[in-house]
Design a protein around this motif. Structure first.
Motif: not given
Length: 213
Positions: A22-45
């Motif tokens: 829970l701490e990792i999911f809410l507070l780790y910027p690396g996790v957030h960056a990967v999640i945002y990238h999944r969204i951005a990559h889908w839009l890009h494709c």
């Protein structure tokens, strides 16, 4: 959810400061960056390039990590701290990789097509390292902190220095990318300079002895 669970578990395994998923999911910027990238990559494709860049720019603002929507990111990428990381458009990152803060996976000019590096599975890139160009860093390779890599790195090897040199290949089994000491790695250029200095000092000593005879 399975992929997210695997990502959080990877952080728990590799980060001794991580106390809970829970701490990792809410507070780790690396996790957030990967999640945002999944969204951005889908839009890009799906050719929604403006929206993809908007998501990636928001991620950059929010996390300090810049990943181009076109980059291909594998599973369980762990980004430790992450501030200042830049991953270019044609970069490819394999599964189970580990990137520290300040890493750049970039190009060397304005060429078209493939211009950014490809990281194999289980690669570690240390703090501040720059990997520049359309070559491959092989599986289980380790890039030391501050290195500047300008050419291909073989699998199971360690690259050190500016420009980077390979200092170990298959020296010992590498099972996890985080099994690395980023500090106590010998610099081959410094070793050569030290050897030359010792040789000059030895020659000077012999000359002095000969003059005294």
């Amino acid at each position: 959810m399975t992929r997210l669970g695997g990502l959080l578990a990877a952080y728990q395994r590799r980060d001794p400061a991580a106390r809970s998923k829970l701490e990792i999911f809410l507070l780790y910027p690396g996790v957030h960056a990967v999640i945002y990238h999944r969204i951005a990559h889908w839009l890009h494709c799906h050719k929604l390039r403006f929206l993809a860049r908007a998501v990636s720019q928001w991620s950059r603002f929010w996390t300090g990590i810049e990943i181009h929507p076109g980059a291909a990111i594998g599973h369980r990428l762990v980004i430790d701290h992450g501030m200042g990381i830049v991953i270019g458009e044609t970069a490819e990152v394999g599964d189970d990789c580990l990137l520290y803060q300040g890493v750049t996976l970039g190009g060397t000019g304005k060429d078209q097509g493939k211009r950014h590096p490809t990281l194999g599975n289980n690669v570690l890139v240390g703090s501040g390292a720059k990997v520049l160009g359309p070559f491959t860093v092989g599986e289980n390779a380790r890039i030391a902190a501050g290195a500047v890599v300008l050419e291909e790195v073989p699998p199971n090897s360690t690259a050190v220095g500016v420009p980077a040199q390979i200092v170990r290949v298959d020296g010992r089994p590498v099972y996890y990318a985080d099994d690395v000491d980023q500090i106590h790695i010998k610099n081959p250029t410094l070793e050569k300079l030290n050897a030359l200095t010792a040789r000059v000092e030895e020659l000077e000593r012999r000359l002095r002895e000969k003059e005294q005879q």
